[in-house]
Design an enzyme around this catalytic site. Structure first.
Site, PDB file in Angstrom:
ATOM      1  N   GLU A 151     -11.518  -3.491   7.484  1.00 10.84           N
ATOM      2  CA  GLU A 151     -11.059  -4.544   8.296  1.00 10.84           C
ATOM      3  C   GLU A 151     -11.226  -4.160   9.699  1.00 10.84           C
ATOM      4  O   GLU A 151     -11.107  -4.930  10.574  1.00 10.84           O
ATOM      5  CB  GLU A 151      -9.562  -5.007   8.113  1.00 10.84           C
ATOM      6  CG  GLU A 151      -9.337  -5.985   7.132  1.00 10.84           C
ATOM      7  CD  GLU A 151      -8.089  -6.805   7.456  1.00 10.84           C
ATOM      8  OE1 GLU A 151      -8.355  -8.018   7.440  1.00 10.84           O
ATOM      9  OE2 GLU A 151      -7.162  -6.176   7.763  1.00 10.84           O
TER      10      GLU A 151
ATOM     11  N   GLU B 127      -0.830   9.865  19.065  1.00  8.17           N
ATOM     12  CA  GLU B 127      -1.222  11.385  19.130  1.00  8.17           C
ATOM     13  C   GLU B 127      -2.543  11.524  18.140  1.00  8.17           C
ATOM     14  O   GLU B 127      -3.408  12.292  18.611  1.00  8.17           O
ATOM     15  CB  GLU B 127      -0.141  12.365  18.732  1.00  8.17           C
ATOM     16  CG  GLU B 127       0.962  12.476  19.618  1.00  8.17           C
ATOM     17  CD  GLU B 127       1.898  11.476  19.487  1.00  8.17           C
ATOM     18  OE1 GLU B 127       1.768  10.487  18.548  1.00  8.17           O
ATOM     19  OE2 GLU B 127       2.760  11.085  20.582  1.00  8.17           O
TER      20      GLU B 127
ATOM     21  N   GLN C  26       0.794  -1.020   0.043  1.00  5.00           N
ATOM     22  CA  GLN C  26      -0.105   0.064   0.014  1.00  5.00           C
ATOM     23  C   GLN C  26       0.898   1.130   0.031  1.00  5.00           C
ATOM     24  O   GLN C  26       1.673   1.513   0.999  1.00  5.00           O
ATOM     25  CB  GLN C  26      -0.833  -0.071   1.231  1.00  5.00           C
ATOM     26  CG  GLN C  26      -1.975   1.049   1.585  1.00  5.00           C
ATOM     27  CD  GLN C  26      -2.513   0.895   2.681  1.00  5.00           C
ATOM     28  OE1 GLN C  26      -2.008   0.721   3.507  1.00  5.00           O
ATOM     29  NE2 GLN C  26      -3.891   1.390   2.753  1.00  5.00           N
ATOM     30  N   GLY C  27       0.922   2.109  -1.092  1.00 10.06           N
ATOM     31  CA  GLY C  27       1.656   3.109  -1.097  1.00 10.06           C
ATOM     32  C   GLY C  27       0.643   4.487  -0.964  1.00 10.06           C
ATOM     33  O   GLY C  27       0.369   5.267  -1.960  1.00 10.06           O
ATOM     34  N   TYR C  28       0.674   4.740   0.363  1.00  5.90           N
ATOM     35  CA  TYR C  28      -0.026   6.071   0.680  1.00  5.90           C
ATOM     36  C   TYR C  28       1.028   6.837   1.398  1.00  5.90           C
ATOM     37  O   TYR C  28       1.285   7.941   0.843  1.00  5.90           O
ATOM     38  CB  TYR C  28      -0.739   5.516   2.025  1.00  5.90           C
ATOM     39  CG  TYR C  28      -2.108   4.941   1.755  1.00  5.90           C
ATOM     40  CD1 TYR C  28      -2.258   4.459   0.327  1.00  5.90           C
ATOM     41  CD2 TYR C  28      -3.161   5.002   2.550  1.00  5.90           C
ATOM     42  CE1 TYR C  28      -3.543   3.766   0.288  1.00  5.90           C
ATOM     43  CE2 TYR C  28      -4.433   4.475   2.266  1.00  5.90           C
ATOM     44  CZ  TYR C  28      -4.544   3.866   1.201  1.00  5.90           C
ATOM     45  OH  TYR C  28      -5.838   2.962   0.901  1.00  5.90           O
ATOM     46  N   SER C  29       2.187   6.520   2.349  1.00  4.62           N
ATOM     47  CA  SER C  29       2.822   7.539   3.089  1.00  4.62           C
ATOM     48  C   SER C  29       3.805   8.144   2.149  1.00  4.62           C
ATOM     49  O   SER C  29       4.537   7.323   1.365  1.00  4.62           O
ATOM     50  CB  SER C  29       3.370   7.002   4.466  1.00  4.62           C
ATOM     51  OG  SER C  29       2.319   6.537   5.319  1.00  4.62           O
TER      52      SER C  29
HETATM   53  C1  LIG Z   1       5.802  -0.659  11.024  1.00  3.87           C
HETATM   54  C2  LIG Z   1       5.095   0.395  10.074  1.00  3.87           C
HETATM   55  C3  LIG Z   1       4.301   0.243   8.675  1.00  3.87           C
HETATM   56  C4  LIG Z   1       3.844   0.985   7.950  1.00  3.87           C
HETATM   57  N1  LIG Z   1       3.301   0.564   6.560  1.00  3.87           N
HETATM   58  C5  LIG Z   1       2.821   1.548   5.805  1.00  3.87           C
HETATM   59  C6  LIG Z   1       2.498   1.028   4.430  1.00  3.87           C
HETATM   60  O1  LIG Z   1       2.630   0.018   4.318  1.00  3.87           O
HETATM   61  N2  LIG Z   1       2.024   1.883   3.595  1.00  3.87           N
HETATM   62  C7  LIG Z   1       2.022   3.332   3.913  1.00  3.87           C
HETATM   63  O2  LIG Z   1       1.516   4.162   3.294  1.00  3.87           O
HETATM   64  N3  LIG Z   1       2.449   3.722   5.318  1.00  3.87           N
HETATM   65  C8  LIG Z   1       3.017   2.913   6.101  1.00  3.87           C
HETATM   66  N4  LIG Z   1       3.542   3.378   7.173  1.00  3.87           N
HETATM   67  C9  LIG Z   1       3.421   4.762   7.560  1.00  3.87           C
HETATM   68  C10 LIG Z   1       2.749   5.233   8.569  1.00  3.87           C
HETATM   69  O3  LIG Z   1       1.119   5.304   8.029  1.00  3.87           O
HETATM   70  C11 LIG Z   1       3.065   6.800   9.026  1.00  3.87           C
HETATM   71  O4  LIG Z   1       4.195   6.470   9.819  1.00  3.87           O
HETATM   72  C12 LIG Z   1       2.048   7.197  10.221  1.00  3.87           C
HETATM   73  O5  LIG Z   1       1.009   7.738   9.393  1.00  3.87           O
HETATM   74  C13 LIG Z   1       2.717   8.590  10.800  1.00  3.87           C
HETATM   75  O6  LIG Z   1       3.313   9.304   9.827  1.00  3.87           O
HETATM   76  P1  LIG Z   1       4.918   9.944   9.792  1.00  3.87           P
HETATM   77  O7  LIG Z   1       5.680   8.865   9.857  1.00  3.87           O
HETATM   78  O8  LIG Z   1       5.062  10.670   8.544  1.00  3.87           O
HETATM   79  O9  LIG Z   1       4.815  10.783  10.952  1.00  3.87           O
HETATM   80  P2  LIG Z   1       4.275  12.530  11.130  1.00  3.87           P
HETATM   81  O10 LIG Z   1       2.877  12.518  10.599  1.00  3.87           O
HETATM   82  O11 LIG Z   1       5.352  13.182  10.529  1.00  3.87           O
HETATM   83  O12 LIG Z   1       4.153  12.725  12.709  1.00  3.87           O
HETATM   84  C14 LIG Z   1       5.492  12.829  13.612  1.00  3.87           C
HETATM   85  C15 LIG Z   1       4.909  13.183  14.813  1.00  3.87           C
HETATM   86  O13 LIG Z   1       4.241  14.304  14.777  1.00  3.87           O
HETATM   87  C16 LIG Z   1       2.883  13.857  15.541  1.00  3.87           C
HETATM   88  N5  LIG Z   1       1.764  14.381  14.874  1.00  3.87           N
HETATM   89  C17 LIG Z   1       1.371  14.654  13.613  1.00  3.87           C
HETATM   90  N6  LIG Z   1       0.569  15.328  13.427  1.00  3.87           N
HETATM   91  C18 LIG Z   1      -0.255  15.678  14.580  1.00  3.87           C
HETATM   92  C19 LIG Z   1      -1.122  16.176  14.870  1.00  3.87           C
HETATM   93  N7  LIG Z   1      -2.285  16.702  14.030  1.00  3.87           N
HETATM   94  N8  LIG Z   1      -1.558  16.530  16.454  1.00  3.87           N
HETATM   95  C20 LIG Z   1      -0.718  15.896  17.212  1.00  3.87           C
HETATM   96  N9  LIG Z   1       0.485  15.166  16.897  1.00  3.87           N
HETATM   97  C21 LIG Z   1       0.732  15.077  15.579  1.00  3.87           C
HETATM   98  C22 LIG Z   1       2.681  12.366  15.476  1.00  3.87           C
HETATM   99  O14 LIG Z   1       1.859  11.750  16.299  1.00  3.87           O
HETATM  100  C23 LIG Z   1       4.247  11.724  15.650  1.00  3.87           C
HETATM  101  O15 LIG Z   1       4.477  11.838  16.713  1.00  3.87           O
HETATM  102  C24 LIG Z   1       3.928   2.341   8.344  1.00  3.87           C
HETATM  103  C25 LIG Z   1       4.540   2.920   9.602  1.00  3.87           C
HETATM  104  C26 LIG Z   1       5.026   1.859  10.329  1.00  3.87           C
HETATM  105  C27 LIG Z   1       5.703   2.404  11.350  1.00  3.87           C
END
Ligand SMILES: Cc1cc2nc3c(=O)[nH]c(=O)nc-3n(C[C@H](O)[C@H](O)[C@H](O)COP(=O)(O)OP(=O)(O)OC[C@H]3O[C@@H](n4cnc5c(N)ncnc54)[C@H](O)[C@@H]3O)c2cc1C
Length: 413
Positions: A265, A398, A147-150
């Site tokens: 799911e 968060e 899944q290519g979202y992030s």
């Molecule tokens: C094991 C693992 C598997 C994953 N698999 C996938 C995958 O298959 N496909 C995919 O697309 N992504 C995947 N992800 C990515 C995951 O969805 C993102 O890591 C997650 O959504 C957080 O985004 P970020 O890492 O960019 O952190 P950021 O969004 O940059 O957040 C950084 C920090 O800021 C805080 N923060 C951000 N916004 C707010 C707010 N509005 N209020 C309070 N605090 C805030 C966050 O809680 C965090 O502590 C995976 C991540 C992990 C760890």
């Protein structure tokens, strides 16, 4: 693409006892549960042989082989309509299957995005041609999905994604970068969110494309994790040509589809995780009873007992919450903030359990899988490190707290 792991399934042993179709037709839930438990137990023991219960069972190659075996025997598409090869099992029955799977500590599936997200999304939003092309190999586990979202600049704030797909005749030309893409290193296809109309703001102008990871211009780079494993990845799209017929649900409709996909799911997603958590807690209590701690047994120490009591109460609360979500989902109500509350409590409870294990089970539990003296072949250490990711994946703690505050408690933004 770079593919670090190409799993060619080995021949699976024939399975004795009733077949999958006979089991799913059993009229009674208790009989169904017993038959699923028996089937899974026999099948896993037969396939794993001497590796049953050992760390090797959780390595990628075996996980792929086991999942192929399950799907090819018929344990896939559990909730899908029969006319698309599914079993049309009710949500409570799907939950029973997943609970028994977790109780056995069976290997985690690799193609969970394909089965849990891509299949149901195509059933709802896909064209007839897309269903014909993609559902049969998915049911047999012949194509693995990611899944290519992030993206580097779009995680919690997913709507700020910048990967671009520009329509050019019968193709989209896709360019951009995804990150943390779980299983991209073993996947054949990627379910991609891309911006198709930058003039529209944020949630508008985003589309879903089905992208063949073997296309020219795709590069997958695994990211080495703190556990030593590398099962999530950076994925680069450099002017990749994606056939226009791989657009799902119409151009610029991607946000609604992605949100619906996230909900598919929720009813059954946490049931197995809570069963696994409960099994780990029980194992921890057994080990704590055999571990000396400050002149007595760890399990008798007042401070350990206090932590344990809290964990037991939290796991019980989680079970009740999951039952409630399932009950609501069965009567047609999609989970709201309750799903976020369960995700938050599950991930933080799991972290507390592993923290406690590291603190009191003695220094040897901190040994990794490569150390012969490590108990459980180093899985305490591996799981402790892995739980760091659980409060991030599928929405950070968060963000879960924000959802609960705004949507359940009605607090101001
Ligand atoms: C094991 C693992 C598997 C994953 N698999 C996938 C995958 O298959 N496909 C995919 O697309 N992504 C995947 N992800 C990515 C995951 O969805 C993102 O890591 C997650 O959504 C957080 O985004 P970020 O890492 O960019 O952190 P950021 O969004 O940059 O957040 C950084 C920090 O800021 C805080 N923060 C951000 N916004 C707010 C707010 N509005 N209020 C309070 N605090 C805030 C966050 O809680 C965090 O502590 C995976 C991540 C992990 C760890």
């Amino acid at each position: 693409m770079t593919c670090v792991e190409t799993a060619a399934p080995d021949a699976a042993p024939a399975h004795p006892g009733p077949g999958v179709q006979a089991i799913v037709e059993l009229p009674d839930d208790a009989q169904f549960r017993a038959a699923v438990r028996d089937w899974l137990d026999r099948a896993l023991r037969a396939l794993a042989g001497a590796d049953f219960g050992r760390a090797a069972m959780h390595e990628m190659r075996f996980r792929r082989r086991w999942e192929d075996h399950l799907c090819q025997a018929g344990w896939s598409g559990l909730g899908w309509p029969r006319r698309h090869g599914g079993k049309e099992l009710s949500l409570p029955r799907q939950a029973i299957f997943h609970e028994e799977y977790a109780r056995l500590q069976a290997p985690l599936p690799v193609n969970m995005i394909g089965h849990g997200i891509v299949g149901p999304t195509l059933l709802l939003y896909g064209s007839e041609e897309q269903k014909q092309r993609f559902l049969p190999p998915l049911l047999l586990n012949r194509e693995v999905w990611c899944q290519g979202y992030s993206e580097p600049g779009a995680g919690s704030d997913l709507a700020s994604l910048t990967t671009r797909a520009v329509r050019a005749d019968r193709f989209y030309r896709l360019s951009g970068q995804k990150i943390w893409t779980s299983f991209a290193n073993v996947a054949d296809w990627c379910f991609v969110l891309a911006r198709t109309d930058p003039a529209q703001k944020r949630h508008g102008g985003i589309s879903v494309l089905l992208v063949d990871l073997r296309s020219p211009g795709v590069t997958v780079r695994p990211i080495r994790q703190i556990t030593g494993e590398a099962d999530y990845n950076e994925v680069f799209f450099d002017d990749v040509r994606v056939p226009a017929e791989n657009l799902v649900g119409g151009e610029n409709n991607g946000w609604g589809i992605a949100m619906a996909a996230a909900g598919f799911e929720r009813g059954t997603y946490f049931a197995p995780r809570i069963v696994r958590l409960q099994a780990e807690l029980e194992e921890f209590v057994r080990l704590a009873a055999a571990t000396p701690f400050e002149g007595g047994r760890a399990v008798d120490h007042p401070s350990v007992r206090e932590h344990l009591a809290r964990l037991v109460v939290d796991v019980h609360a989680l079970r009740l919450n999951v039952q409630e979500i399932l009950h609501q989902a069965t009567s047609g109500t999609p989970p709201g903030a309750e799903g976020s509350a369960v995700k938050l409590l599950w991930s933080e409870t799991h972290q507390r359990l592993l923290d406690l294990a590291m603190d009191i089970l003695g220094p040897h539990v901190q040994l990794g899988p490569q150390e012969p003296a490590a108990p459980r072949e180093g899985r305490w250490q591996r799981d402790y490190l892995w739980t760091r990711a659980e409060t991030i994946l599928a929405g950070t703690s968060e963000i879960m707290r924000n959802i609960i505050a705004e949507r359940a408690l009605g607090l101001p933004r």
